[in-house]
Design an enzyme around this catalytic site. Structure first.
Site, short mmCIF file in Angstrom:
data_model
loop_
_atom_site.label_atom_id
_atom_site.label_comp_id
_atom_site.label_asym_id
_atom_site.label_seq_id
_atom_site.Cartn_x
_atom_site.Cartn_y
_atom_site.Cartn_z
N GLN A 111 -86.99 19.15 26.93
CA GLN A 111 -88.03 19.26 25.92
C GLN A 111 -88.99 20.42 26.18
O GLN A 111 -89.67 20.88 25.26
CB GLN A 111 -88.82 17.95 25.84
CG GLN A 111 -87.97 16.80 25.34
CD GLN A 111 -88.78 15.51 25.22
OE1 GLN A 111 -88.85 14.75 26.17
NE2 GLN A 111 -89.38 15.27 24.08
N HIS B 160 -83.40 12.50 32.12
CA HIS B 160 -84.15 12.27 30.88
C HIS B 160 -83.27 12.76 29.72
O HIS B 160 -83.57 13.74 29.06
CB HIS B 160 -85.50 13.00 30.93
CG HIS B 160 -86.50 12.52 29.92
ND1 HIS B 160 -87.76 12.06 30.27
CD2 HIS B 160 -86.44 12.41 28.57
CE1 HIS B 160 -88.43 11.70 29.17
NE2 HIS B 160 -87.64 11.91 28.13
N GLU C 113 -85.77 5.59 30.21
CA GLU C 113 -85.51 4.77 29.02
C GLU C 113 -84.04 4.60 28.67
O GLU C 113 -83.56 5.09 27.64
CB GLU C 113 -86.24 5.38 27.81
CG GLU C 113 -87.72 5.53 28.04
CD GLU C 113 -88.43 6.15 26.85
OE1 GLU C 113 -87.76 6.56 25.90
OE2 GLU C 113 -89.66 6.23 26.88
N TYR D 256 -95.81 2.64 23.99
CA TYR D 256 -96.63 3.42 23.08
C TYR D 256 -97.36 2.57 22.04
O TYR D 256 -98.42 2.92 21.58
CB TYR D 256 -95.75 4.42 22.31
CG TYR D 256 -95.29 5.62 23.11
CD1 TYR D 256 -94.35 5.50 24.13
CD2 TYR D 256 -95.80 6.88 22.84
CE1 TYR D 256 -93.93 6.61 24.84
CE2 TYR D 256 -95.39 8.00 23.54
CZ TYR D 256 -94.45 7.86 24.55
OH TYR D 256 -94.04 8.96 25.25
N GLU E 108 -95.40 6.37 30.36
CA GLU E 108 -95.61 7.26 29.21
C GLU E 108 -96.42 6.50 28.19
O GLU E 108 -96.16 5.32 27.93
CB GLU E 108 -94.29 7.62 28.51
CG GLU E 108 -93.53 8.76 29.11
CD GLU E 108 -92.28 9.10 28.29
OE1 GLU E 108 -92.31 8.96 27.04
OE2 GLU E 108 -91.29 9.47 28.92
N GLU F 169 -89.50 17.50 20.21
CA GLU F 169 -89.51 16.04 20.07
C GLU F 169 -88.13 15.58 19.57
O GLU F 169 -87.98 15.06 18.47
CB GLU F 169 -90.66 15.64 19.14
CG GLU F 169 -90.80 14.17 18.82
CD GLU F 169 -90.82 13.23 20.02
OE1 GLU F 169 -91.11 13.67 21.15
OE2 GLU F 169 -90.52 12.05 19.81
N TRP F 170 -87.11 15.83 20.39
CA TRP F 170 -85.74 15.40 20.13
C TRP F 170 -85.34 15.67 18.68
O TRP F 170 -85.52 16.77 18.20
CB TRP F 170 -85.58 13.92 20.54
CG TRP F 170 -85.96 13.72 21.99
CD1 TRP F 170 -87.02 12.99 22.47
CD2 TRP F 170 -85.33 14.30 23.16
NE1 TRP F 170 -87.08 13.07 23.85
CE2 TRP F 170 -86.05 13.86 24.30
CE3 TRP F 170 -84.23 15.12 23.36
CZ2 TRP F 170 -85.70 14.23 25.60
CZ3 TRP F 170 -83.87 15.49 24.65
CH2 TRP F 170 -84.61 15.04 25.74
N PHE G 57 -96.80 15.64 20.37
CA PHE G 57 -97.36 14.62 21.26
C PHE G 57 -98.25 15.23 22.35
O PHE G 57 -98.74 14.52 23.21
CB PHE G 57 -96.24 13.84 21.93
CG PHE G 57 -95.73 12.67 21.12
CD1 PHE G 57 -96.31 11.41 21.25
CD2 PHE G 57 -94.69 12.82 20.24
CE1 PHE G 57 -95.85 10.33 20.51
CE2 PHE G 57 -94.20 11.75 19.50
CZ PHE G 57 -94.79 10.50 19.64
C1 BGC Z 1 -89.53 9.77 25.51
C2 BGC Z 1 -89.97 11.20 25.28
C3 BGC Z 1 -90.39 11.37 23.83
C4 BGC Z 1 -91.54 10.42 23.56
C5 BGC Z 1 -92.13 10.51 22.16
C6 BGC Z 1 -90.51 8.77 24.93
O1 BGC Z 1 -89.91 7.57 24.68
O2 BGC Z 1 -89.32 9.55 26.86
O3 BGC Z 1 -88.93 12.06 25.63
O4 BGC Z 1 -90.74 12.68 23.53
O5 BGC Z 1 -91.06 9.11 23.71
O6 BGC Z 1 -91.19 10.15 21.22
#
Ligand code: BGC
Length: 577
Positions: free
Chosen positions: A121, A223, A269, A400, A480, A537-538, A546
């Site tokens: 990323q 990751h 994850e 989150y 995170e 962001e994937w 973020f």
């Molecule tokens: C992931 C990150 C991702 C973030 C926000 C996390 O679950 O580890 O790679 O950018 O979420 O989506």
């Protein structure tokens, strides 16, 4: 041509060698032309890393800064906090302090707080210094619209060359820990075999730079960036061959840095990366494993790979803190019905419990998962259970948000669990962010991060739940957490992007939740804000942000956001000295 070669590769048996004329790692597909068991023709060939790029990825973009940049002093003018973020009842006419204090709260002295990133990323420099491609290089380059705007990580934040300044910038803000991931295919361009010394030297310096700035380095081994060669050779996490390859990769990394790095995360994850399966069709090695089973086959191998790596790390240095990073949010029954409460428990089982129960509780999967898993997975042996159980020193949780859970409406949980073609099978729960009253659980994040709401009221309850359920011996780390400020990608002036009141309020409220939990006796040992700065962001590409720093992707300049000041302000205010 590439497709034909690719197909041949999928079924060939592969060994690694060094090409006689170069030091570039190559892979030899051994044996002469033959027929594989499923009838496909295969052949032998030798591939360099460059060949892998050419055949599977194609040209990549590069940035003008392509050697390591030395750090410069962060000017004090960059460190001025924003004007008040939360408006007082009357205008003060002056800047006021970020936060007053609730005297009953405190973070313990040894609580660590940091910022996090992940190799693909942020690093960029994807082809440099011997890196082999990972699946994400293919997903971004070869699967049209897999990523928004077909963005790639080719350049990303150019962190591969700018890490010294990036670490200087977080140190200047008072950050204590930097959590980053190592790119497996930098260390081992083919995922196994020959080691790329240049990559080791790069991470040597990244780690040493952290130490030089008094920032604790925290390293994630994986990751999501599966070396492409392993995905194409045997299906990546879908084969148990990954266990040995991951273990050997872990051994190389632990051996090199276990005297300098004390905090390690094996896998980021697995819930999320295992749910990437099935990967897009016709892109990687085909598999006959049914799509619904694939995430769980991945999970099985990921658990065993984690446990194996954990024991390698501990055998090299027993004082290391090693864990994997779990993922999920607080789960609330939508109504108080028994069915919704059961659905909520199933949601915990099929998410957190899938990985946490084997590692923290029983050495095995939650009971509710077993009827489905036992139809295609071998049971864990006694030795495997013993290796799994206890193989995490802390409960590292990427948490989150919070959501509601309910039973399927068409016949409830029993009808769903009895019907393998039910769309919710095998987990058999519904989820929503909307209360039965019609209100959202909290303000929504950016529309492209539809899974995320500012729902921090539930943080204390969640942390209590984790401690009570999985009883981690080394406590809990929020490894995170973060927020995608709505519509941030539409802003272009740095001063507009930098003022991010929703993310700032999220960090404050979340950390107040952690403080409450700590006050109630929950052992929370640290937290990591996602993310050090805006990054790829994937599948959302660069459209969802973020970062606690804004990055101008044209110039690669970085700017602190207001939320970064709020984040550190919470520790300046509440941490015991
Ligand atoms: C992931 C990150 C991702 C973030 C926000 C996390 O679950 O580890 O790679 O950018 O979420 O989506």
């Amino acid at each position: 041509m590439a497709v034909i070669l690719g197909f041949a590769l999928l079924f060939a048996s592969i060994s690694l060698a060094t090409s006689p004329n170069s030091t570039t790692p190559t892979s030899t597909v051994s044996g002469s032309t033959q027929t594989s068991s499923n009838g496909a023709f295969v052949t032998s060939m030798e591939l360099s890393v460059e060949d892998l790029w050419d055949m599977y990825v194609g040209p990549v973009s590069t940035f003008s800064i392509n050697t390591t940049v030395e750090a410069t002093l962060v000017p004090s003018s960059s460190l001025i906090p924003p004007p008040t973020l939360y408006y007082p009842p009357f205008p003060t006419g002056q800047q006021i302090a970020l936060q007053s204090k609730n005297e009953s709260w405190k973070f313990p002295k040894d609580f660590w707080y940091g910022v996090a990133s992940a190799a693909y990323q942020v690093e960029g420099a994807v082809k440099d210094e011997g890196r082999g491609p990972s699946i994400w290089d293919v997903l971004t380059h070869r699967v049209t619209n897999f990523v928004a705007h077909n963005d790639t990580g080719d350049i990303a934040d150019n962190h591969y060359y700018m890490y010294k300044q990036d670490i200087a910038r977080i140190a200047a803000m008072g950050i204590k820990a930097y959590s980053f991931s190592i790119s497996w295919s930098r260390i081992l361009p083919f995922g196994s075999g020959e080691v790329n010394e240049e990559a080791l030297k790069h991470y040597d310096d990244l780690i040493d730079t952290c130490l030089q700035y008094n920032v604790i380095p925290m390293v994630t081994l994986y990751h999501w960036d599966m070396p492409l060669f392993l995905q194409n050779t045997y299906g990546g996490w879908l084969s148990d061959r990954i266990i040995d390859d991951f273990t050997e990769y872990a051994r190389i990394v632990f051996t090199r840095w276990s005297s300098k790095v004390s905090h390690w995360f094996t896998l980021n994850e697995p819930i999320v990366f295992c749910n990437f399966y099935p990967l897009p069709a016709n892109t990687f090695k085909a598999t006959s494993i049914p799509p619904k089973q694939q995430p769980f086959v991945c999970g099985h191998n990921a658990l065993l790979a984690h446990a194996s790596a954990y024991h390698v790390g501990k055998s090299l240095n027993s004082s290391l803190t090693i864990s994997f990073k779990n993922n999920g949010g607080y789960k609330i029954p939508l109504t108080d019905s028994a069915a919704d409460r059961e659905a909520t428990q199933r949601a915990y089982d099929f998410n957190e419990g899938w990985f946490a129960n084997p590692l923290f509780l029983t050495g095995d999967y939650p009971t509710s998962m077993q009827p489905f898993l036992s139809t295609f997975l071998p049971p864990f042996t006694a030795a495997q259970k013993a290796a799994l159980n206890g193989s995490a020193d802390i409960f590292a949780h990427d948490a989150y948000t919070s959501s509601f859970y309910s039973a399927p409406t068409d016949g409830g949980i029993p009808a769903c669990t009895a019907n393998a073609s039910h769309p919710l099978y095998p987990a058999c729960y519904n989820t929503t962010s909307v209360y039965a009253t019609g209100w959202n659980i909290g303000p929504a994040a950016d529309p492209a991060a539809a899974w995320l709401n500012w729902a921090t009221d539930w943080v204390p309850a969640f942390l209590r739940h984790v401690q009570a359920t999985w009883k981690p011996r080394g406590g809990i780390a929020v490894s995170e957490f973060g927020f995608a400020e709505p519509f941030e990608a539409l802003k272009s002036r740095p001063e507009d992007v930098a003022f991010d009141p929703v993310r700032a309020a999220y960090y404050r409220a979340y950390l107040e939740g952690v403080l409450m939990a700590v006050g109630e006796g929950v052992r929370v040992v640290g937290c990591l804000a996602w993310s050090i700065f805006d990054n790829l962001e994937w599948s959302s590409g660069y459209t969802v942000k973020f970062g606690v720093q804004y990055v101008n992707l044209t110039t690669q300049e970085r700017f602190y956001k207001a939320s970064f000041f709020e984040y550190v302000n919470m520790f300046n205010t509440y941490q015991e000295t």
